[in-house]
Design a protein around this motif. Structure first.
Motif, PDB file in Angstrom:
ATOM      1  N   ALA A  86       0.760  -1.220  -0.117  1.00  0.00           N
ATOM      2  CA  ALA A  86       0.132   0.164  -0.213  1.00  0.00           C
ATOM      3  C   ALA A  86       0.855   1.257  -0.007  1.00  0.00           C
ATOM      4  N   GLY A  87       2.141   1.344   0.852  1.00  0.00           N
ATOM      5  CA  GLY A  87       3.132   2.348   0.852  1.00  0.00           C
ATOM      6  C   GLY A  87       3.694   2.548  -0.408  1.00  0.00           C
ATOM      7  N   ALA A  88       4.075   1.468  -1.169  1.00  0.00           N
ATOM      8  CA  ALA A  88       4.363   1.673  -2.416  1.00  0.00           C
ATOM      9  C   ALA A  88       3.555   2.116  -3.610  1.00  0.00           C
ATOM     10  N   ALA A  89       2.294   1.724  -3.291  1.00  0.00           N
ATOM     11  CA  ALA A  89       1.192   2.490  -4.274  1.00  0.00           C
ATOM     12  C   ALA A  89       1.070   3.822  -4.068  1.00  0.00           C
ATOM     13  N   TRP A  90       0.724   4.087  -2.712  1.00  0.00           N
ATOM     14  CA  TRP A  90       0.768   5.769  -2.371  1.00  0.00           C
ATOM     15  C   TRP A  90       1.983   6.401  -2.941  1.00  0.00           C
ATOM     16  N   LEU A  91       3.430   6.063  -2.867  1.00  0.00           N
ATOM     17  CA  LEU A  91       4.474   6.846  -3.431  1.00  0.00           C
ATOM     18  C   LEU A  91       4.482   6.816  -4.917  1.00  0.00           C
ATOM     19  N   ALA A  92       4.049   5.639  -5.685  1.00  0.00           N
ATOM     20  CA  ALA A  92       3.685   5.763  -7.032  1.00  0.00           C
ATOM     21  C   ALA A  92       2.676   6.880  -7.445  1.00  0.00           C
ATOM     22  N   GLY A  93       1.626   6.795  -6.884  1.00  0.00           N
ATOM     23  CA  GLY A  93       0.426   7.741  -6.961  1.00  0.00           C
ATOM     24  C   GLY A  93       0.957   9.135  -6.927  1.00  0.00           C
ATOM     25  N   GLN A  94       1.805   9.366  -5.734  1.00  0.00           N
ATOM     26  CA  GLN A  94       2.281  10.604  -5.572  1.00  0.00           C
ATOM     27  C   GLN A  94       3.355  11.163  -6.507  1.00  0.00           C
TER      28      GLN A  94
END
Length: 194
Positions: A86-94
């Motif tokens: 989830a953290g990787a997805a958040w970082l990718a999105g940002q």
């Protein structure tokens, strides 16, 4: 990691990028704005409350809370792995938001947008909430060994969060579709922790 997951993950990311590119063109923008208007106009106070209530289930904070609950129930490995995805997805999105710099619906049409929540800070494409919940539930479902019905239910929760982001006025449909695809790709590509 299975070659099938690598192929599927790559295809999902490619599709998310293609959706973003298409929606930045004239025809794509027109379709996005029309669909946004249909969803955002609202369907009554009951659905207003429902979508306002579920929209934050896709936040990184909700992923942290879900991981904490899993850890408390003895599923520490699955909790840590799902939260990391989830953290990787958040970082990718940002990161992609900084590249895309797409205005949010309420910035493009302040008078025609129903805002049911406070305005988020970053740009519109891609939507991080669907990416976060999709990555989290994909990895958690796999690592917990959930059956097809439960995993489908978790996928439906991600779609519900995605729809809520349009309904509450903070994203276009293409933003949330891209977010779902990115989150699913990260979930498919994320390795199991042993």
């Amino acid at each position: 990691m299975k070659l099938r997951n690598v192929f599927l993950g790559t295809a999902l990311v490619g599709t998310a990028l293609a959706v973003g590119r298409w929606s930045s063109g004239r025809e794509g923008r027109e379709v996005d704005v029309e669909l946004f208007g249909e969803v955002n106009r609202g369907l009554g106070p009951g659905l207003d409350r429902f979508f306002t209530g579920v929209t934050e289930l896709g936040s990184i904070w909700a992923a942290g809370a879900a991981a904490t609950l899993l850890a408390i129930t003895g599923q520490r490995r699955a909790a840590a792995n799902a939260f990391a995805a989830a953290g990787a997805a958040w970082l990718a999105g940002q990161g992609l938001k900084r590249v895309g710099k797409r205005p949010r619906p309420y910035e493009a049409d302040a008078e025609g947008t129903r805002m049911l929540i406070g305005p988020p800070d970053a740009s519109s494409w891609p939507s991080s909430h669907p990416a976060v919940i999709s990555a989290f539930t994909t990895v958690a479902g796999r690592d917990l060994g959930l059956g097809a019905a439960a995993r489908t239910g978790l996928g439906g929760l991600g779609v519900c969060v995605a729809a809520s982001r349009v309904y509450v006025g903070v994203h276009y449909p293409s933003d949330v579709v891209s977010g779902l695809l990115i989150g699913r790709a990260i979930g498919r590509l994320w390795p199991r922790r042993s």
